[in-house]
Structure formats: C-alpha cells, structure tokens
Design an enzyme around this catalytic site. Structure first.
Site, PDB file in Angstrom:
ATOM      1  N   GLY A 201       0.965  -1.175  -0.030  1.00 37.80           N
ATOM      2  CA  GLY A 201       0.008   0.042  -0.214  1.00 37.80           C
ATOM      3  C   GLY A 201       0.719   1.262   0.118  1.00 37.80           C
ATOM      4  N   ASN A 202       0.267   2.520   0.374  1.00 27.43           N
ATOM      5  CA  ASN A 202       0.983   3.750   0.429  1.00 27.43           C
ATOM      6  C   ASN A 202       0.445   4.512   1.427  1.00 27.43           C
ATOM      7  OD1 ASN A 202      -0.955   5.410  -0.932  1.00 27.43           O
ATOM      8  ND2 ASN A 202      -1.177   4.157  -2.520  1.00 27.43           N
TER       9      ASN A 202
END
Ligand code: C5P
Length: 397
Positions: A201-202
C-alpha cells in the site's frame, strides 16, 4: 469567513465546543455567543481558548462598540448549537432579551440551528409550530438526530454530530457555482494484495480527495467519490464507491467517467501489483529467509482516460485534474518533473505537492502548485485541505 456560534443551555452544549473547533480549524474567524444557561454546562475559558476570540454573553458589555448588533451585522453565518426549545420559541417570537437574541435579529446572514432536547419537548406542538415558522422564514435546521438522550431514554431530540452541523452550515453559505455538474473524485491509497492478509500500500490518507469531494458537493455538484483506502470517514451526500486495488479503481472510473463533467484523480494508485496473489496466508516456514516478489505494472488510469481508451465516450468539455506527489527537493527539478507529467498524462490541470517522510501524508494541511497542461503555473494554495480544495475548484470554475 466571520462566523457566530450561538450556544444555548442544554447538555449538548459540551459538544458545541467541537463545532467551534472544527470551524476554527477550517480557517474561520469564530465568535461565540453563549447564553447564561449555556455557561452552566460549558466554561467560558474553554470557549475563548477554542474560538480564539473573547466570549459574548452579557448584553451590557462592550456597549461602546454597540456589540449587541455589531456581532450579528459582521457575521457571514450564524450557527446555533445546541438550540433549546426555549431558544426556538424566543426566536420564532422575535425576542431579543439577551446578546444571542440581539445578534441573531440584527443579522442578515444565513442562520443554521441544531435543535437538541428530549423527545417529548421536540414533539410538543409548540416546538413543532415554532420550528415550522422558522423554516418558513428560511432558517436552516440540522437534526435533531434519533438516538440516546441524556438519561436512559432515546428517540428524536439528540443534537446532530458536530461534523454534520459544520457541514450543513458551511454548505449553506457556499456559492453554488458547480450546480448541475457531475464531479467524479478518486481518493485514498490503493492496496495490492499479496495474500488474504497482506498488501502493498501507500501512505495516502485520502484527506485531500475527500475535501475535494466535500467542497464540490457544497458548491452544488453531483459528486461520485471512488474511495480506495481512507484514513477518515467518507463524506455524506455523495455517491460512494469503495475499491481496494488499482484494477478495481480503474473499473469504477471506467463506469462513472463517461458522463462526468469533471474528473479529479486524487487517489494514490499503485503503479505495480504482485504478479501472483496467494490463496492462503504465506508462511515463513515455506518461504525461507529471503523472498522475492515479482511485481507487474498496473495500467495508468489517468492516461487511459485522457487518451480515450478507458471509456467509449467522454462528456463534452470534460475537465480532468491529476495529482503529482513528488519527493524531489530541488524546486526547478520538481517543476520539470511535474511539467513532463502534465503533458504525458494529458490532464487539464496537475496539482503538485511535496511529499516525504514527514510531509504531505495524513496531515490536515497541504501546500500545492497547480499547472495547466502546457506546464504554466496557474495557481498556488496553502492551508487546510478544505481551503486548498476550494482554491483548486476556483481555478476550475
Ligand atoms: O505517475 P504518478 O503516479 O505520479 O501520477 C499521479 C497521477 O496519476 C494521480 O492523479 C493518480 O491518481 C494517477 N494515476 C493513475 N493510475 C496509475 C498511477 C497514477 O491514474 N496507475
């Protein structure tokens, strides 16, 4: 904006502090006018500290400044939360026996009231008649909500949540310059699964995208929000589509983009995804001491939208806004990267901001530069994410 928050004497007065707080954090100059009764529930120092302005209560204070009418005349918006049955009755009768009554009567600003009282009092014929009179005169009401009241009872009468009151109040004064337009916003960070429990993810919180969706809604647009992972609750009053991965986001954009007048791609989309997704949880016993994960490229949704590959048709005159978050510290190189990106992505506007270990993500504020497709700087904005959102929409308008 200059906002007066009136507080009357009900137990929900403690929640009015949050209303004041949210308005201050959104960048407004807030003046609290509390009745004597309200101050039995919440303290003057709290209200002064949170509003960052002196509190008004006494009609006979500040007489030299004609304060009993000055506050109301200067206000762009008045919000009364909580509004007791007694206050609503006085307001319906046009009474001005205290500073709040004077302030409200001496003002031409939109008036938003958030009633809060026990169910019997709310349903009483007198209260209902007063509220009908006030609505007919253009007073905007928020709630009351149905839920638990102060005692063991529950029902209609509970004050609406502070964030709902703030939303309705700000929407009441927003210019409706996006009325009749469909606005599609993507927000949040995509998550690309490795197995049923893990993902790549980020750090995008989705706050700027959500603020853009809210601002567009408040300006009269019909808003669809395609939300990847958000750290905050999505707004009310919009169509919400939840997605996880870049592929799901692409499919959702393809579904909604064709007839959108404006597309705002604020989502942080993963450029790569794991080539293989395990059916069961990956185990270190079978993986060993080092693991290689092969990633394959995701489609560039923005690029495929502007090139016409994503949707068979696009609304005439559709405007597309892309985002670029860069870590490049050098200003010239930062702009050069962004200019190349604006052209490559074929967007009408590109909103740039710096990100890093300690900036950009999850914070309430933002600082952006807006480029047009040719790479010229057409605007800059700094402040909380809602004001930045409004500034971006101003440029679009
Ligand atoms: O290339 P970069 O990821 O920096 O571009 C950011 C912009 O492109 C954002 O508006 C983002 O929503 C969009 N994007 C996209 N599809 C991707 C990657 C980014 O639409 N696969």
């Amino acid at each position: 904006m200059n906002i007066v928050v009136g507080i009357t004497g009900g137990i929900a007065a403690y929640k009015a502090v949050q209303v004041v707080r949210e308005l201050v954090l959104a960048g407004h100059d807030v003046h609290v006018v509390a009745t004597e009764a309200a101050l039995r529930f919440v303290g003057a120092p709290t209200l002064e500290a949170i509003s960052r302005n002196p509190l008004g209560t006494d009609l006979y204070e500040g007489v030299a400044d004609v304060r009993h009418v000055a506050l109301g005349q200067a206000a762009d918006l008045i919000v009364v939360a909580p509004a007791t049955a007694d206050f609503l009755a006085k307001l319906a009768g046009g009474q001005a026996g205290d500073l709040l009554g004077n302030t409200v009567l001496a003002s031409r600003a939109p008036l938003v009231v958030a009633p809060a009282m026990h169910t019997e009092m709310w349903q009483n014929a007198a209260t209902q008649a007063n509220i009908a009179t006030l609505r007919e005169r253009g007073v905007i009401t928020v709630g009351p909500a149905v839920g638990q009241l102060t005692g063991a009872d529950s029902g209609p009468g509970r004050m609406s949540e502070p964030s709902d009151i703030v939303r309705v109040a700000l929407a009441a004064v927003a210019t409706k310059d996006l009325e009749g337009l469909r606005v599609l916003v993507t927000a949040g960070g995509t998550r690309e699964p490795l197995d049923p429990v893990r993902f790549i993810g980020n750090r995008s919180s989705g706050r700027q995208g959500v603020a853009l969706a809210e601002a567009a809604r408040d300006r009269g647009a019909e808003v669809t929000l395609i939300a990847a992972h958000l750290e905050i609750d999505p707004p009310h009053g919009i169509d919400l589509v939840r997605v996880e991965t870049a592929a799901e986001l692409a499919a959702a954009v393809a579904d909604s983009a064709a007839d959108a007048d404006v597309v705002v791609m604020a989502a942080a989309v993963a450029d790569y995804r794991p080539e293989a997704v395990a059916d069961g949880k990956l185990k270190k016993e079978s993986l060993g001491t080092a693991v290689t994960v092969r990633l394959v490229q995701n489609p560039d949704i923005l690029r495929s939208l502007t090139s016409g590959e994503l949707t068979p048709t696009r609304a005439a005159g559709q405007r597309v806004i892309g985002f670029a978050a860069e870590t490049e510290p050098d200003d010239d190189r930062f702009l050069a990267i962004a200019r190349a990106k604006a052209e490559r992505k074929g967007v009408d506007y590109l909103v740039l901001n710096r990100v890093g270990w300690h900036e950009g993500f999850g914070t309430p504020g933002n600082e952006v530069i807006v480029l047009d497709r040719a790479g010229s700087i057409v605007g800059e904005a700094a402040g909380d994410k809602v004001s930045v959102a409004h500034r971006i929409l101003d440029l679009l308008v």
